[in-house]
Write a protein that holds these residues in place. Structure first.
Motif, PDB file in Angstrom:
ATOM      1  N   LEU A   4     -18.509 -19.442 -16.728  1.00  0.00           N
ATOM      2  CA  LEU A   4     -18.697 -18.586 -15.562  1.00  0.00           C
ATOM      3  C   LEU A   4     -17.380 -18.306 -14.839  1.00  0.00           C
ATOM      4  CD1 LEU A   4     -22.002 -20.133 -14.129  1.00  0.00           C
ATOM      5  CD2 LEU A   4     -21.746 -18.031 -15.452  1.00  0.00           C
ATOM      6  N   LEU A   5     -16.382 -19.164 -15.049  1.00  0.00           N
ATOM      7  CA  LEU A   5     -15.079 -18.926 -14.433  1.00  0.00           C
ATOM      8  C   LEU A   5     -14.474 -17.599 -14.892  1.00  0.00           C
ATOM      9  CD1 LEU A   5     -13.536 -22.498 -14.678  1.00  0.00           C
ATOM     10  CD2 LEU A   5     -14.089 -21.286 -12.562  1.00  0.00           C
ATOM     11  N   ASP A   6     -14.800 -17.201 -16.103  1.00  0.00           N
ATOM     12  CA  ASP A   6     -14.244 -15.952 -16.634  1.00  0.00           C
ATOM     13  C   ASP A   6     -14.800 -14.722 -15.926  1.00  0.00           C
ATOM     14  OD1 ASP A   6     -12.710 -17.358 -18.467  1.00  0.00           O
ATOM     15  OD2 ASP A   6     -14.277 -17.316 -20.009  1.00  0.00           O
ATOM     16  N   ARG A   7     -15.863 -14.891 -15.161  1.00  0.00           N
ATOM     17  CA  ARG A   7     -16.465 -13.760 -14.456  1.00  0.00           C
ATOM     18  C   ARG A   7     -15.825 -13.528 -13.085  1.00  0.00           C
ATOM     19  NH1 ARG A   7     -22.671 -13.274 -14.238  1.00  0.00           N
ATOM     20  NH2 ARG A   7     -21.952 -11.136 -13.949  1.00  0.00           N
ATOM     21  N   LEU A   8     -15.015 -14.456 -12.644  1.00  0.00           N
ATOM     22  CA  LEU A   8     -14.404 -14.319 -11.326  1.00  0.00           C
ATOM     23  C   LEU A   8     -13.277 -13.288 -11.353  1.00  0.00           C
ATOM     24  CD1 LEU A   8     -14.111 -18.051 -10.195  1.00  0.00           C
ATOM     25  CD2 LEU A   8     -15.966 -16.439  -9.730  1.00  0.00           C
ATOM     26  N   GLN A   9     -13.234 -12.454 -10.330  1.00  0.00           N
ATOM     27  CA  GLN A   9     -12.143 -11.490 -10.194  1.00  0.00           C
ATOM     28  C   GLN A   9     -10.964 -12.130  -9.474  1.00  0.00           C
ATOM     29  OE1 GLN A   9     -12.621  -7.468  -9.170  1.00  0.00           O
ATOM     30  NE2 GLN A   9     -14.773  -7.317  -9.754  1.00  0.00           N
ATOM     31  N   SER A  10      -9.792 -11.562  -9.666  1.00  0.00           N
ATOM     32  CA  SER A  10      -8.617 -12.023  -8.941  1.00  0.00           C
ATOM     33  C   SER A  10      -8.862 -11.892  -7.443  1.00  0.00           C
ATOM     34  CB  SER A  10      -7.386 -11.210  -9.322  1.00  0.00           C
ATOM     35  OG  SER A  10      -7.072 -11.375 -10.681  1.00  0.00           O
ATOM     36  N   TYR A  11      -8.312 -12.847  -6.701  1.00  0.00           N
ATOM     37  CA  TYR A  11      -8.456 -12.807  -5.247  1.00  0.00           C
ATOM     38  C   TYR A  11      -7.639 -11.624  -4.704  1.00  0.00           C
ATOM     39  CZ  TYR A  11     -10.257 -15.366  -1.245  1.00  0.00           C
ATOM     40  OH  TYR A  11     -10.986 -15.750  -0.153  1.00  0.00           O
ATOM     41  N   PRO A  12      -8.036 -11.042  -3.565  1.00  0.00           N
ATOM     42  CA  PRO A  12      -7.322  -9.865  -3.045  1.00  0.00           C
ATOM     43  C   PRO A  12      -5.816 -10.061  -2.914  1.00  0.00           C
ATOM     44  CG  PRO A  12      -9.362 -10.181  -1.831  1.00  0.00           C
ATOM     45  CD  PRO A  12      -9.224 -11.365  -2.742  1.00  0.00           C
ATOM     46  N   PHE A 125     -16.625  -7.198   1.643  1.00  0.00           N
ATOM     47  CA  PHE A 125     -17.124  -8.552   1.843  1.00  0.00           C
ATOM     48  C   PHE A 125     -16.008  -9.575   1.662  1.00  0.00           C
ATOM     49  CE2 PHE A 125     -17.066  -7.598  -2.579  1.00  0.00           C
ATOM     50  CZ  PHE A 125     -16.832  -8.785  -3.248  1.00  0.00           C
ATOM     51  N   TYR A 126     -16.304 -10.798   2.054  1.00  0.00           N
ATOM     52  CA  TYR A 126     -15.439 -11.951   1.841  1.00  0.00           C
ATOM     53  C   TYR A 126     -15.704 -12.449   0.425  1.00  0.00           C
ATOM     54  CZ  TYR A 126     -13.357 -16.553   2.961  1.00  0.00           C
ATOM     55  OH  TYR A 126     -12.585 -17.693   2.992  1.00  0.00           O
ATOM     56  N   GLN A 127     -14.673 -12.514  -0.406  1.00  0.00           N
ATOM     57  CA  GLN A 127     -14.869 -12.696  -1.843  1.00  0.00           C
ATOM     58  C   GLN A 127     -15.514 -14.034  -2.221  1.00  0.00           C
ATOM     59  OE1 GLN A 127     -11.935 -10.749  -4.163  1.00  0.00           O
ATOM     60  NE2 GLN A 127     -12.118 -12.143  -5.884  1.00  0.00           N
ATOM     61  N   ILE A 128     -15.507 -14.981  -1.304  1.00  0.00           N
ATOM     62  CA  ILE A 128     -16.184 -16.254  -1.568  1.00  0.00           C
ATOM     63  C   ILE A 128     -17.667 -16.032  -1.867  1.00  0.00           C
ATOM     64  CG2 ILE A 128     -16.849 -18.479  -0.553  1.00  0.00           C
ATOM     65  CD1 ILE A 128     -13.890 -18.223  -1.371  1.00  0.00           C
ATOM     66  N   TYR A 129     -18.288 -15.025  -1.236  1.00  0.00           N
ATOM     67  CA  TYR A 129     -19.707 -14.763  -1.484  1.00  0.00           C
ATOM     68  C   TYR A 129     -19.946 -14.470  -2.964  1.00  0.00           C
ATOM     69  CZ  TYR A 129     -19.426 -13.518   3.560  1.00  0.00           C
ATOM     70  OH  TYR A 129     -19.174 -13.480   4.906  1.00  0.00           O
ATOM     71  N   GLU A 130     -19.129 -13.610  -3.511  1.00  0.00           N
ATOM     72  CA  GLU A 130     -19.277 -13.228  -4.913  1.00  0.00           C
ATOM     73  C   GLU A 130     -19.027 -14.416  -5.836  1.00  0.00           C
ATOM     74  OE1 GLU A 130     -17.519  -9.566  -7.489  1.00  0.00           O
ATOM     75  OE2 GLU A 130     -16.045 -10.983  -6.731  1.00  0.00           O
ATOM     76  N   GLY A 131     -17.940 -15.145  -5.581  1.00  0.00           N
ATOM     77  CA  GLY A 131     -17.627 -16.294  -6.429  1.00  0.00           C
ATOM     78  C   GLY A 131     -18.699 -17.363  -6.376  1.00  0.00           C
ATOM     79  N   ALA A 132     -19.244 -17.600  -5.190  1.00  0.00           N
ATOM     80  CA  ALA A 132     -20.310 -18.587  -5.053  1.00  0.00           C
ATOM     81  C   ALA A 132     -21.541 -18.176  -5.842  1.00  0.00           C
ATOM     82  CB  ALA A 132     -20.661 -18.769  -3.583  1.00  0.00           C
ATOM     83  N   ALA A 133     -21.867 -16.890  -5.802  1.00  0.00           N
ATOM     84  CA  ALA A 133     -23.020 -16.393  -6.555  1.00  0.00           C
ATOM     85  C   ALA A 133     -22.812 -16.567  -8.052  1.00  0.00           C
ATOM     86  CB  ALA A 133     -23.268 -14.926  -6.217  1.00  0.00           C
ATOM     87  N   LEU A 134     -21.672 -16.131  -8.544  1.00  0.00           N
ATOM     88  CA  LEU A 134     -21.413 -16.175  -9.984  1.00  0.00           C
ATOM     89  C   LEU A 134     -21.366 -17.605 -10.509  1.00  0.00           C
ATOM     90  CD1 LEU A 134     -18.705 -13.373 -10.219  1.00  0.00           C
ATOM     91  CD2 LEU A 134     -21.083 -13.238 -10.994  1.00  0.00           C
TER      92      LEU A 134
END
Length: 399
Positions: A4-12, A125-134
């Motif tokens: 699932l780490l591979d689904r994370l996008q680079s941080y802004p 949005f704050y990118q933590i939301y997306e990372g937490a979901a994924l």
């Protein structure tokens, strides 16, 4: 490795570093950074002193539940700030290491990794939301914040089949980056959806004390006004970082539904996220004092009053409801995209702003951050004044 780490996008900010790669900013200017939302007003002296006065906490393992003194201080602050009955310090409040780690960890507590649920997020949005979901095994679903609706999320636009799979919803009020504050009717709509579909609401309120006269309505406050005893399926998150200018203390809390708090405590006991008792003692002092918050707020009000007349001449920008960001549309008046504007401004005037498209995802056919930049008014007034003048000069060169 966890796939699932591979689904994370680079941080802004990683994207920003790449955008600036190879650029040599104009040496005639000193650097000014409006790109990161890190409070840069000095930490209050009494908080520094409270840290120095409580060294014994460094010699003990802290309890995950935190001290009763801290939980009572938070409960009393919530009661004063929002006009609600003080939450039960034993069951409805839990200290956290700021709000960021709690926003992430809460999803890992709520989501069933085998359930393939949905996490609804505002966009931008704050990118933590997306990372937490994924990383929780869920899929994020983004609702675009519309400028026509004062950057509110149109929850009526979400298909029923999405709501049926939703396990967690993040909301941010005041919003990052738009500064929009949710109204009571908007909260009522969310609560009705939560009742119907059973999802948890995580209310990110870390900007709640940076406002311009009217204190933003909070999630617990809205629930209380609507008669929702016990705050069913609602967790609010806050911290001292923005309120008290102590982001390095990593001090925050969650409050709300005691069943969720109990499960979150169990998770955190294994996760190992307990706050040092030295930091807890300083946090008690911070939550018990409002004078420094009022002084901090007055400083932000002054900066907005100076910044807006300057920027309105060259960009499409409005006063936010609250928070310390300006969410400026740059393309219409300069012809530049958000990334072109940010890169050019950095190169010619050594000022850093964050492209809006880095804070959003394409959803329903658009990226709602496109052609906007986020300007964080976090520096001291003199530096903000100089930065606004440089931004205006750069924009005029491209008007």
């Amino acid at each position: 490795m966890n796939p699932l780490l591979d689904r994370l996008q680079s941080y802004p900010f990683e994207k920003l570093r790449k955008l600036f790669s190879g650029v040599r900013p104009n040496p005639a200017f000193t650097p000014i950074n409006f790109g990161i939302g890190e409070p840069r007003h000095p930490a209050p002296d009494f908080i520094r002193q409270a840290l120095a006065d409580n060294p014994a906490g460094l010699s003990r393992y802290p309890a995950t539940l935190g001290t009763i003194a801290l939980r009572e201080a938070i409960a009393n602050w919530l009661a004063r700030r929002y006009g609600i009955p003080a939450p039960d310090p034993a069951k409805q409040i839990l200290p956290t290491l700021g709000s960021r780690e709690a926003l992430f960890a809460l999803a890992q507590t709520v989501l069933d990794p085998a359930g393939h649920g949905i996490v609804v997020c505002p966009n931008p949005f704050y990118q933590i939301y997306e990372g937490a979901a994924l990383l929780g095994g869920a899929e994020p679903y983004f609702i675009n914040a519309s400028p026509e609706m004062n950057f509110a999320c149109d929850y009526d636009s979400v298909p029923q089949e999405i709501w049926a799979k939703t396990k967690l919803l993040y909301t941010c009020s005041p919003a990052n980056p738009t500064g929009a504050v949710m109204t009571l009717p908007q909260w009522k709509k969310l609560f009705e959806l939560s009742d119907r579909y059973g999802f948890v609401i995580a209310s990110d309120e870390c900007y709640s004390e940076i406002h311009f006269g009217t204190p933003p309505l909070g999630g617990l406050e809205a629930a209380h006004q609507l008669g929702r005893e016990g705050y069913p399926r609602l967790i609010m998150l806050s911290s001292l970082s923005k309120r008290s200018n102590v982001p390095g203390m990593r001090s925050g809390f969650v409050a709300g539904d005691e069943t969720l708090i109990g499960k979150f405590l169990l998770y955190r006991t294994y996760h190992g996220t307990a706050m040092s008792e030295t930091v807890q003692a300083a946090s008690v002092a911070a939550w018990n004092d409002e004078r420094h918050v009022e002084e901090n707020r007055a400083k932000y009000i002054g900066k907005f009053r100076e910044a807006l007349p300057v920027l309105r001449q060259v960009l499409n920008v409005a006063m936010p409801d609250a928070g310390f960001y300006l969410w400026a549309e740059v393309h219409e008046k300069t012809g530049l995209s958000d990334t072109e504007f940010a890169r050019g401004l950095y190169e010619s005037h050594h000022v850093t702003v964050l492209p809006g498209s880095y804070l959003a995802r394409e959803a329903q056919g658009e990226n709602p951050g496109k052609n906007r930049v986020r300007i964080a008014l976090v520096a001291e007034p003199e530096e903000c004044r100089e930065g606004m003048a440089r931004i205006a000069e750069f924009a005029r060169q491209h008007s």
